[in-house]
Design a protein around this motif. Structure first.
Motif, mmCIF file in Angstrom:
data_model
loop_
_atom_site.group_PDB
_atom_site.id
_atom_site.type_symbol
_atom_site.label_atom_id
_atom_site.label_comp_id
_atom_site.label_asym_id
_atom_site.label_seq_id
_atom_site.Cartn_x
_atom_site.Cartn_y
_atom_site.Cartn_z
ATOM 1 N N ALA A 197 0.388 -1.248 0.317
ATOM 2 C CA ALA A 197 -0.330 0.205 -0.164
ATOM 3 C C ALA A 197 0.517 0.928 0.238
ATOM 4 O O ALA A 197 0.870 2.266 -0.559
ATOM 5 C CB ALA A 197 -0.881 -0.058 1.329
ATOM 6 N N GLU A 198 1.924 0.600 0.465
ATOM 7 C CA GLU A 198 3.075 2.372 0.931
ATOM 8 C C GLU A 198 3.457 2.760 -0.746
ATOM 9 O O GLU A 198 3.414 4.175 -1.034
ATOM 10 C CB GLU A 198 4.095 2.012 1.779
ATOM 11 C CG GLU A 198 4.614 3.406 1.717
ATOM 12 C CD GLU A 198 5.538 3.514 3.457
ATOM 13 O OE1 GLU A 198 4.907 2.594 4.399
ATOM 14 O OE2 GLU A 198 7.051 4.254 3.080
ATOM 15 N N LEU A 199 3.898 1.412 -0.870
ATOM 16 C CA LEU A 199 5.157 1.306 -2.000
ATOM 17 C C LEU A 199 3.671 1.478 -3.534
ATOM 18 O O LEU A 199 4.486 1.950 -4.291
ATOM 19 C CB LEU A 199 6.174 0.795 -2.476
ATOM 20 C CG LEU A 199 6.540 0.363 -1.341
ATOM 21 C CD1 LEU A 199 7.353 -0.553 -1.967
ATOM 22 C CD2 LEU A 199 7.772 1.059 -1.487
ATOM 23 N N GLY A 200 2.516 1.623 -3.312
ATOM 24 C CA GLY A 200 1.254 1.684 -4.847
ATOM 25 C C GLY A 200 1.269 0.727 -4.933
ATOM 26 O O GLY A 200 0.978 0.820 -6.342
ATOM 27 N N ASN A 201 2.292 -0.655 -4.545
ATOM 28 C CA ASN A 201 1.961 -1.626 -5.112
ATOM 29 C C ASN A 201 0.651 -2.420 -5.979
ATOM 30 O O ASN A 201 0.121 -2.264 -5.026
ATOM 31 C CB ASN A 201 3.102 -2.766 -4.712
ATOM 32 C CG ASN A 201 4.796 -2.330 -4.916
ATOM 33 O OD1 ASN A 201 5.165 -1.665 -5.467
ATOM 34 N ND2 ASN A 201 4.940 -2.890 -4.045
ATOM 35 N N THR A 202 0.051 -2.736 -6.885
ATOM 36 C CA THR A 202 -1.216 -3.351 -7.319
ATOM 37 C C THR A 202 -1.276 -4.413 -6.716
ATOM 38 O O THR A 202 -0.652 -5.467 -7.323
ATOM 39 C CB THR A 202 -1.361 -3.566 -8.874
ATOM 40 O OG1 THR A 202 -1.393 -1.415 -8.824
ATOM 41 C CG2 THR A 202 -3.391 -3.051 -8.805
ATOM 42 N N ALA A 203 -2.441 -4.754 -5.744
ATOM 43 C CA ALA A 203 -3.089 -6.894 -6.287
ATOM 44 C C ALA A 203 -3.530 -7.390 -6.672
ATOM 45 O O ALA A 203 -4.589 -6.202 -7.137
ATOM 46 C CB ALA A 203 -2.656 -6.451 -4.486
ATOM 47 N N ASP A 204 -3.914 -7.563 -7.262
ATOM 48 C CA ASP A 204 -4.584 -8.661 -8.312
ATOM 49 C C ASP A 204 -5.903 -9.496 -7.260
ATOM 50 O O ASP A 204 -5.456 -9.763 -6.549
ATOM 51 C CB ASP A 204 -3.942 -9.500 -9.517
ATOM 52 C CG ASP A 204 -3.724 -8.566 -10.734
ATOM 53 O OD1 ASP A 204 -4.527 -7.418 -10.608
ATOM 54 O OD2 ASP A 204 -2.501 -8.911 -10.915
ATOM 55 N N GLU A 205 -7.320 -9.271 -7.873
ATOM 56 C CA GLU A 205 -7.609 -10.328 -7.888
ATOM 57 C C GLU A 205 -6.857 -12.012 -8.213
ATOM 58 O O GLU A 205 -7.202 -12.156 -8.894
ATOM 59 C CB GLU A 205 -9.275 -10.471 -7.605
ATOM 60 C CG GLU A 205 -9.837 -9.300 -7.115
ATOM 61 C CD GLU A 205 -9.828 -9.215 -5.329
ATOM 62 O OE1 GLU A 205 -9.743 -10.098 -4.439
ATOM 63 O OE2 GLU A 205 -8.977 -8.409 -5.336
ATOM 64 N N PRO A 206 -6.956 -12.893 -7.511
ATOM 65 C CA PRO A 206 -7.193 -14.426 -7.924
ATOM 66 C C PRO A 206 -7.665 -14.689 -9.370
ATOM 67 O O PRO A 206 -6.759 -15.944 -9.823
ATOM 68 C CB PRO A 206 -7.750 -15.816 -5.857
ATOM 69 C CG PRO A 206 -7.472 -14.467 -5.117
ATOM 70 C CD PRO A 206 -8.165 -13.203 -5.753
ATOM 71 N N GLU A 207 -8.905 -14.408 -9.784
ATOM 72 C CA GLU A 207 -9.306 -14.305 -10.699
ATOM 73 C C GLU A 207 -8.835 -14.891 -11.779
ATOM 74 O O GLU A 207 -9.386 -14.764 -13.017
ATOM 75 C CB GLU A 207 -11.158 -14.057 -10.465
ATOM 76 C CG GLU A 207 -12.088 -14.651 -9.335
ATOM 77 C CD GLU A 207 -11.570 -14.600 -7.913
ATOM 78 O OE1 GLU A 207 -10.316 -13.839 -7.518
ATOM 79 O OE2 GLU A 207 -12.534 -15.441 -7.109
ATOM 80 N N VAL A 208 -8.042 -13.686 -11.368
ATOM 81 C CA VAL A 208 -7.197 -12.643 -12.500
ATOM 82 C C VAL A 208 -6.075 -13.633 -13.616
ATOM 83 O O VAL A 208 -5.806 -13.834 -13.583
ATOM 84 C CB VAL A 208 -6.509 -11.569 -12.405
ATOM 85 C CG1 VAL A 208 -4.984 -10.819 -13.729
ATOM 86 C CG2 VAL A 208 -7.652 -10.254 -11.864
ATOM 87 N N VAL A 209 -5.700 -14.369 -11.787
ATOM 88 C CA VAL A 209 -4.764 -15.723 -12.324
ATOM 89 C C VAL A 209 -4.923 -16.332 -12.476
ATOM 90 O O VAL A 209 -5.104 -17.375 -14.131
ATOM 91 C CB VAL A 209 -4.037 -15.993 -10.952
ATOM 92 C CG1 VAL A 209 -2.817 -16.831 -10.559
ATOM 93 C CG2 VAL A 209 -4.060 -15.267 -10.508
ATOM 94 N N ALA A 210 -6.841 -17.219 -12.906
ATOM 95 C CA ALA A 210 -6.961 -17.667 -12.728
ATOM 96 C C ALA A 210 -7.991 -17.798 -14.413
ATOM 97 O O ALA A 210 -7.614 -19.209 -15.117
ATOM 98 C CB ALA A 210 -8.287 -18.163 -12.252
ATOM 99 N N ALA A 211 -8.160 -16.394 -14.444
ATOM 100 C CA ALA A 211 -8.098 -16.308 -15.959
ATOM 101 C C ALA A 211 -6.741 -17.030 -16.655
ATOM 102 O O ALA A 211 -7.297 -17.535 -18.195
ATOM 103 C CB ALA A 211 -8.960 -15.292 -15.971
#
Ligand SMILES: NC(=O)c1ccc[n+]([C@@H]2O[C@H](COP(=O)([O-])OP(=O)(O)OC[C@H]3O[C@@H](n4cnc5c(N)ncnc54)[C@H](OP(=O)(O)O)[C@@H]3O)[C@@H](O)[C@H]2O)c1
Length: 263
Positions: A197-211
């Motif tokens: 959060a501090e570094l502004g790193n985006t996190a995906d939802e697991p469904e993105v990986v599944a797709a």
């Protein structure tokens, strides 16, 4: 799409569940692998066509358990696909990381997928639709402070996958390496979430990986996919100009160390 039988490790984890749901919804049959029979049974019951799926219990940090798992799979219906998804991570300073944890991470993230590949390859190569997906990480291409042992394990998995793709180039099997960026699962501790959060790193939802994994199953040749922008760009940049990336990451080091030390 042809119905495939897919062996999925780490099936009850954050990404594993999303993979299981996506594969089952696409009409595939699953062999769910995990450590908790109750969690595996509950997962299976929540999938479409639960009777089409089965589950096997195995602690993948044990070579003997992997051998037993391969025998159990060989005794069952034919398989087409292996997805090596089970994994562990750790965040902290390397010199403070317990040796046993480092060994465990290498066992689970590199040795277990290699052992499973070796044990199941004869079964996979009997399939007309054989595929292997190794779930790596952006940290399998970019060395990142605070994740040294995890990076070592995922670099190892990526190297193994690349070599295997080349070694089996004449065989009828598609070998894929899928590298997510940060994903919102229990794998990431509160410290990691706070740092991202501090570094502004985006996190995906697991469904993105599944797709992305589902899309790989539609390919009939080996592939490598790195999820997320600008992470995908930094993977390429790090391969060509690592000192440029080192310079950029040095600016983050103060924040990374602050979170990594707050054990
Ligand atoms: N989350 C991220 O930010 C992220 C980013 C890039 C890559 N990845 C990779 O994605 C994969 C899945 O991670 P996740 O985020 O879904 O993590 P997770 O929610 O913590 O799930 C990890 C899975 O690994 C299994 N596992 C752990 N130790 C095991 C052992 N000794 N034997 C058998 N299975 C074991 C767990 O099985 P149990 O259900 O039995 O506990 C669990 O299903 C990992 O390879 C990870 O490195 C994750």
């Amino acid at each position: 799409m042809t119905t495939l039988t897919i062996v999925l490790t780490g099936a009850c984890g954050g990404i594993g569940r999303a993979l299981a749901v996506a594969f089952a919804n696409a009409g595939h049959n699953l062999v769910l692998v995990g450590r908790s029979p109750d969690a595996l049974a509950a997962l299976r019951e929540g999938l479409v066509r639960p009777r089409s799926h089965r589950y096997l219990v195995a602690d993948l940090s044990s070579a003997a358990a992997i051998t037993e798992l391969c025998t159990d799979i060989a005794d069952g219906p034919p398989i087409d696909v292996l997805v090596n998804n089970a994994g562990v991570s750790s965040f902290g300073l390397f010199v403070e990381t317990d040796d046993a944890l480092v060994e465990h991470m290498l066992q689970l993230n590199v040795l277990a997928p290699m052992r499973l590949c070796k044990g199941l390859m004869p079964l996979l190569l009997k399939s007309q639709n054989a595929a292997l997906i190794n779930i790596g990480s952006g940290f399998g291409s970019i060395g990142y402070a605070g994740f040294t042992a995890y990076c070592a394990s995922k670099f190892g998995l990526r190297g193994f996958t690349e070599a295997l793709q080349r070694e089996l180039a004449n065989e009828k099997i598609a070998i894929h390496y899928l590298a997510p960026r940060a994903v919102n699962t229990a794998m990431n501790s509160d410290k990691v979430v706070a740092m991202n959060a501090e570094l502004g790193n985006t996190a995906d939802e697991p469904e993105v990986v599944a797709a992305a994994a589902l899309a790989m199953l539609r390919l009939n040749k080996s592939s490598n996919r790195y999820l997320g922008w600008p992470e995908r760009f930094f993977v390429r940049l790090n391969a060509l100009f690592p000192t440029v990336v080192s310079g950029a990451l040095k600016k983050q080091l103060g924040a990374i160390l602050r979170h990594a030390k707050s054990v």
